[in-house]
Design an enzyme around this catalytic site. Structure first.
Site, PDB file in Angstrom:
ATOM      1  N   HIS A  13      -0.125   1.928   6.800  1.00  0.00           N
ATOM      2  CA  HIS A  13      -0.660   0.632   6.291  1.00  0.00           C
ATOM      3  C   HIS A  13       0.303   0.105   5.231  1.00  0.00           C
ATOM      4  O   HIS A  13       0.318   0.584   4.098  1.00  0.00           O
ATOM      5  CB  HIS A  13      -2.055   0.832   5.681  1.00  0.00           C
ATOM      6  CG  HIS A  13      -2.693  -0.452   5.245  1.00  0.00           C
ATOM      7  ND1 HIS A  13      -3.977  -0.806   5.617  1.00  0.00           N
ATOM      8  CD2 HIS A  13      -2.242  -1.477   4.474  1.00  0.00           C
ATOM      9  CE1 HIS A  13      -4.279  -1.985   5.086  1.00  0.00           C
ATOM     10  NE2 HIS A  13      -3.241  -2.412   4.383  1.00  0.00           N
ATOM     11  N   HIS A  15       2.482  -3.490   3.597  1.00  0.00           N
ATOM     12  CA  HIS A  15       2.833  -4.918   3.519  1.00  0.00           C
ATOM     13  C   HIS A  15       4.275  -5.027   3.041  1.00  0.00           C
ATOM     14  O   HIS A  15       4.610  -4.473   1.987  1.00  0.00           O
ATOM     15  CB  HIS A  15       1.947  -5.649   2.508  1.00  0.00           C
ATOM     16  CG  HIS A  15       0.484  -5.576   2.815  1.00  0.00           C
ATOM     17  ND1 HIS A  15      -0.191  -6.588   3.461  1.00  0.00           N
ATOM     18  CD2 HIS A  15      -0.431  -4.607   2.590  1.00  0.00           C
ATOM     19  CE1 HIS A  15      -1.466  -6.248   3.601  1.00  0.00           C
ATOM     20  NE2 HIS A  15      -1.646  -5.044   3.088  1.00  0.00           N
ATOM     21  N   ARG A  17       6.007  -8.321   3.516  1.00  0.00           N
ATOM     22  CA  ARG A  17       6.322  -9.760   3.330  1.00  0.00           C
ATOM     23  C   ARG A  17       7.555 -10.178   4.145  1.00  0.00           C
ATOM     24  O   ARG A  17       7.951  -9.506   5.073  1.00  0.00           O
ATOM     25  CB  ARG A  17       6.519 -10.119   1.845  1.00  0.00           C
ATOM     26  CG  ARG A  17       5.559  -9.465   0.871  1.00  0.00           C
ATOM     27  CD  ARG A  17       4.111  -9.800   1.114  1.00  0.00           C
ATOM     28  NE  ARG A  17       3.283  -9.302   0.014  1.00  0.00           N
ATOM     29  CZ  ARG A  17       2.000  -9.034   0.120  1.00  0.00           C
ATOM     30  NH1 ARG A  17       1.357  -9.200   1.265  1.00  0.00           N
ATOM     31  NH2 ARG A  17       1.318  -8.600  -0.912  1.00  0.00           N
ATOM     32  N   ASN A  41      -0.616 -10.148   7.514  1.00  0.00           N
ATOM     33  CA  ASN A  41      -1.209 -11.245   6.732  1.00  0.00           C
ATOM     34  C   ASN A  41      -0.146 -12.077   6.028  1.00  0.00           C
ATOM     35  O   ASN A  41      -0.145 -12.223   4.815  1.00  0.00           O
ATOM     36  CB  ASN A  41      -2.255 -10.713   5.734  1.00  0.00           C
ATOM     37  CG  ASN A  41      -1.681  -9.737   4.708  1.00  0.00           C
ATOM     38  OD1 ASN A  41      -0.716  -9.038   4.984  1.00  0.00           O
ATOM     39  ND2 ASN A  41      -2.274  -9.702   3.533  1.00  0.00           N
ATOM     40  N   LYS A  99      -5.618  -6.303  13.545  1.00  0.00           N
ATOM     41  CA  LYS A  99      -6.291  -6.136  12.253  1.00  0.00           C
ATOM     42  C   LYS A  99      -7.418  -7.135  12.087  1.00  0.00           C
ATOM     43  O   LYS A  99      -7.243  -8.340  12.270  1.00  0.00           O
ATOM     44  CB  LYS A  99      -5.258  -6.346  11.133  1.00  0.00           C
ATOM     45  CG  LYS A  99      -5.826  -6.295   9.719  1.00  0.00           C
ATOM     46  CD  LYS A  99      -5.697  -4.937   9.085  1.00  0.00           C
ATOM     47  CE  LYS A  99      -6.404  -4.868   7.739  1.00  0.00           C
ATOM     48  NZ  LYS A  99      -5.505  -4.845   6.617  1.00  0.00           N
ATOM     49  N   HIS A 136     -10.158  -4.253   7.559  1.00  0.00           N
ATOM     50  CA  HIS A 136     -10.368  -4.445   6.129  1.00  0.00           C
ATOM     51  C   HIS A 136     -11.884  -4.502   5.950  1.00  0.00           C
ATOM     52  O   HIS A 136     -12.514  -5.492   6.302  1.00  0.00           O
ATOM     53  CB  HIS A 136      -9.707  -5.741   5.619  1.00  0.00           C
ATOM     54  CG  HIS A 136      -9.861  -5.908   4.147  1.00  0.00           C
ATOM     55  ND1 HIS A 136      -8.810  -5.820   3.257  1.00  0.00           N
ATOM     56  CD2 HIS A 136     -10.969  -6.107   3.373  1.00  0.00           C
ATOM     57  CE1 HIS A 136      -9.253  -5.973   2.018  1.00  0.00           C
ATOM     58  NE2 HIS A 136     -10.566  -6.152   2.067  1.00  0.00           N
ATOM     59  N   HIS A 174      -7.763   1.650   3.914  1.00  0.00           N
ATOM     60  CA  HIS A 174      -7.878   1.794   2.448  1.00  0.00           C
ATOM     61  C   HIS A 174      -9.322   1.963   1.984  1.00  0.00           C
ATOM     62  O   HIS A 174      -9.830   1.145   1.234  1.00  0.00           O
ATOM     63  CB  HIS A 174      -7.189   0.638   1.707  1.00  0.00           C
ATOM     64  CG  HIS A 174      -7.425  -0.749   2.254  1.00  0.00           C
ATOM     65  ND1 HIS A 174      -8.687  -1.263   2.498  1.00  0.00           N
ATOM     66  CD2 HIS A 174      -6.556  -1.714   2.600  1.00  0.00           C
ATOM     67  CE1 HIS A 174      -8.560  -2.493   2.954  1.00  0.00           C
ATOM     68  NE2 HIS A 174      -7.287  -2.793   3.043  1.00  0.00           N
ATOM     69  N   LEU A 219      -7.346  -5.097  -3.618  1.00  0.00           N
ATOM     70  CA  LEU A 219      -8.583  -5.195  -2.838  1.00  0.00           C
ATOM     71  C   LEU A 219      -8.530  -4.226  -1.674  1.00  0.00           C
ATOM     72  O   LEU A 219      -7.499  -4.164  -1.008  1.00  0.00           O
ATOM     73  CB  LEU A 219      -8.779  -6.632  -2.328  1.00  0.00           C
ATOM     74  CG  LEU A 219      -9.157  -7.629  -3.432  1.00  0.00           C
ATOM     75  CD1 LEU A 219      -9.080  -9.049  -2.922  1.00  0.00           C
ATOM     76  CD2 LEU A 219     -10.556  -7.336  -3.989  1.00  0.00           C
ATOM     77  N   ASP A 248      -0.962   0.867   1.644  1.00  0.00           N
ATOM     78  CA  ASP A 248      -1.325  -0.505   1.275  1.00  0.00           C
ATOM     79  C   ASP A 248      -0.386  -1.048   0.199  1.00  0.00           C
ATOM     80  O   ASP A 248      -0.790  -1.866  -0.625  1.00  0.00           O
ATOM     81  CB  ASP A 248      -2.787  -0.606   0.820  1.00  0.00           C
ATOM     82  CG  ASP A 248      -3.305  -2.038   0.906  1.00  0.00           C
ATOM     83  OD1 ASP A 248      -2.670  -2.875   1.568  1.00  0.00           O
ATOM     84  OD2 ASP A 248      -4.359  -2.317   0.289  1.00  0.00           O
ATOM     85  N   HIS A 252       3.783  -8.271  -5.004  1.00  0.00           N
ATOM     86  CA  HIS A 252       3.621  -9.662  -5.458  1.00  0.00           C
ATOM     87  C   HIS A 252       4.539  -9.846  -6.650  1.00  0.00           C
ATOM     88  O   HIS A 252       4.697  -8.921  -7.458  1.00  0.00           O
ATOM     89  CB  HIS A 252       2.184  -9.929  -5.920  1.00  0.00           C
ATOM     90  CG  HIS A 252       1.168  -9.931  -4.830  1.00  0.00           C
ATOM     91  ND1 HIS A 252       0.915 -11.022  -4.040  1.00  0.00           N
ATOM     92  CD2 HIS A 252       0.340  -8.957  -4.396  1.00  0.00           C
ATOM     93  CE1 HIS A 252      -0.034 -10.726  -3.156  1.00  0.00           C
ATOM     94  NE2 HIS A 252      -0.409  -9.476  -3.350  1.00  0.00           N
ATOM     95  N   ALA A 264      -4.128 -10.000  -5.703  1.00  0.00           N
ATOM     96  CA  ALA A 264      -4.463  -8.596  -5.447  1.00  0.00           C
ATOM     97  C   ALA A 264      -3.324  -7.900  -4.729  1.00  0.00           C
ATOM     98  O   ALA A 264      -2.817  -8.403  -3.731  1.00  0.00           O
ATOM     99  CB  ALA A 264      -5.723  -8.522  -4.590  1.00  0.00           C
TER     100      ALA A 264
HETATM  101  O1  DOR Z   1      -4.718  -5.523  -2.658  1.00  0.00           O
HETATM  102  C1  DOR Z   1      -4.471  -5.967  -1.547  1.00  0.00           C
HETATM  103  N1  DOR Z   1      -3.342  -6.659  -1.299  1.00  0.00           N
HETATM  104  N2  DOR Z   1      -5.364  -5.796  -0.579  1.00  0.00           N
HETATM  105  C2  DOR Z   1      -5.228  -6.374   0.624  1.00  0.00           C
HETATM  106  O2  DOR Z   1      -6.092  -6.195   1.441  1.00  0.00           O
HETATM  107  C3  DOR Z   1      -4.081  -7.265   0.896  1.00  0.00           C
HETATM  108  C4  DOR Z   1      -2.952  -6.970   0.028  1.00  0.00           C
HETATM  109  C5  DOR Z   1      -1.883  -8.053   0.033  1.00  0.00           C
HETATM  110  O3  DOR Z   1      -1.505  -8.505   1.106  1.00  0.00           O
HETATM  111  O4  DOR Z   1      -1.423  -8.424  -1.049  1.00  0.00           O
HETATM  112 ZN    ZN Z   2      -3.376  -4.004   3.134  1.00  0.00          ZN
END
Ligand code: DOR
Ligand code: ZN
Length: 344
Positions: A13, A15, A17, A41, A99, A136, A174, A219, A248, A252, A264
């Site tokens: 899992h 991310h 970007r 996402n 997802k 999720h 998660h 999250l 996860d 950011h 988040a």
């Molecule tokens: O904390 C999180 N950030 N939870 C998620 O489900 C998405 C993720 C994000 O893409 O930043």
């Molecule tokens: Zn995630």
């Protein structure tokens, strides 16, 4: 124990970007993980095979020279995802899952599913072709307290969905509560869960006691130490193949985290396996790290385990305060803290 050698782990899992953020973080995962299940996402989200394969190309082109990291792609389910979208995607070996983001649950989830009934044809096809459903697991109603959203999701959505599609392989992503751990343990072998390092190592006090620490905000939100964080540590170190590694890691930029409405997500890819080792050691269960990190994930995805190994050494080092990203930076999990394990 001074050293521990395990089969190379995978991140089920992740991310990463796009663009400059991708370039800033992808080397971190590639340095530690054999494969990464890449979350879809983006804005706009990855909703079909063409987009998924194009995104995979961008990831591969952003890898540091010589790395062998294998990105596994995921479709983002919307109210309009058709059975044909799923059937098409299932023909590509690089696309492994779809997802379910309940609309509004988290970052870039506005196009997510408003009612799971809307994706029944897609789920039926996933069950048929053996594509995994990644979930999720939080409801989004304003009247449900944010700390209760996972438990309510199990009761209102997930239990029914699993009964309706008993052969569908489901990863409850998660997990953050004892309720979720208990649910996964008591479900069939088609239901498993990922657990993040930050939910193993931190609880809501770390985020809120003595001041608000936005870099802990993610999250599903961090929960209480007891019974939730301790249940996660118990589940991860239990040796049950239903629980496996999924960081996860979700970068950011600093200014979007340190804001009056901070977003988040926690970057932990810079030292994911060291963080898990720290958590497992705290439970006296370093001998169970390999199953969780390197065996149970590929087994559940019906993929081969990695063959090469990773060695962690006991060594003190300080996590950087930030990593550069274009003109800005990303503050990682445990910034400025001392860790006691390091990948050799
Ligand atoms: O904390 C999180 N950030 N939870 C998620 O489900 C998405 C993720 C994000 O893409 O930043
Ligand atoms: Zn995630």
């Amino acid at each position: 124990m001074q050293k521990i050698t395990i089969l190379k782990p995978d991140d089920w899992h992740l991310h990463v970007r796009t663009g400059r953020e991708l370039k800033s973080v992808i080397g971190m995962s590639a340095a530690q993980m054999g494969r990464g299940v890449i979350m879809p996402n983006l804005n706009p989200p990855i909703t079909n095979s063409t987009q998924a394969l194009k995104y995979r190309e961008e990831i591969i082109n952003s890898l540091p020279n010589g790395s062998e990291f294998n990105p596994l792609m995921v479709l983002y389910l919307t109210d309009n995802t058709t059975a044909k979208d799923i059937e098409d995607a299932s023909k590509h070996t690089h696309i492994r899952a779809a997802k379910l983001y309940p609309a509004g649950a988290t970052t870039n989830s506005d196009s997510g599913v408003t009612n799971v009934n809307n994706i029944y044809p897609a789920l039926e096809m996933m069950q048929k072709v053996g594509m995994l459903l990644l979930v999720h697991g939080e409801v989004t109603h304003a009247d449900v307290d944010i700390f209760d959203r996972e438990a309510v999701f199990i009761k209102d959505v997930l239990g029914g969905l699993i009964n309706k599609f008993p052969e569908l392989k489901v990863v409850f992503e998660h997990v953050t509560t004892k309720d979720a751990c208990d649910f996964v343990v008591s479900s069939s072998n088609n239901v498993a869960a990922t657990i993040t390092p930050h939910h193993l190592l931190a609880n809501r006090n770390d985020m809120l006691a003595g001041g608000i620490r936005p870099h802990y905000y993610c999250l599903p939100v961090l929960k209480r130490s007891k019974p939730h964080q301790s249940a996660l540590l118990g589940a991860a170190t239990s040796g049950s193949p239903k629980f496996f590694l999924g960081t996860d890691s979700a970068p950011h930029l600093k200014e979007y985290k340190e804001s009056s409405c901070g977003c988040a997500g926690v970057l932990n890819a810079h030292c994911a396996i060291e963080l898990y080792a720290t958590a497992f050691e705290s439970a006296g269960a370093l001998d169970r790290l390999e199953g969780f990190a390197s065996k149970f994930g590929p087994d559940f995805y019906s993929m081969p385990r990695n063959q090469d190994t990773t060695t962690l050494q006991r060594k003190e080092w300080t996590v950087p305060d930030s990593y550069p990203c274009g003109k800005s930076s990303i503050v990682p999990f445990m910034a400025g803290e001392v860790l006691r394990w390091k990948v050799v």
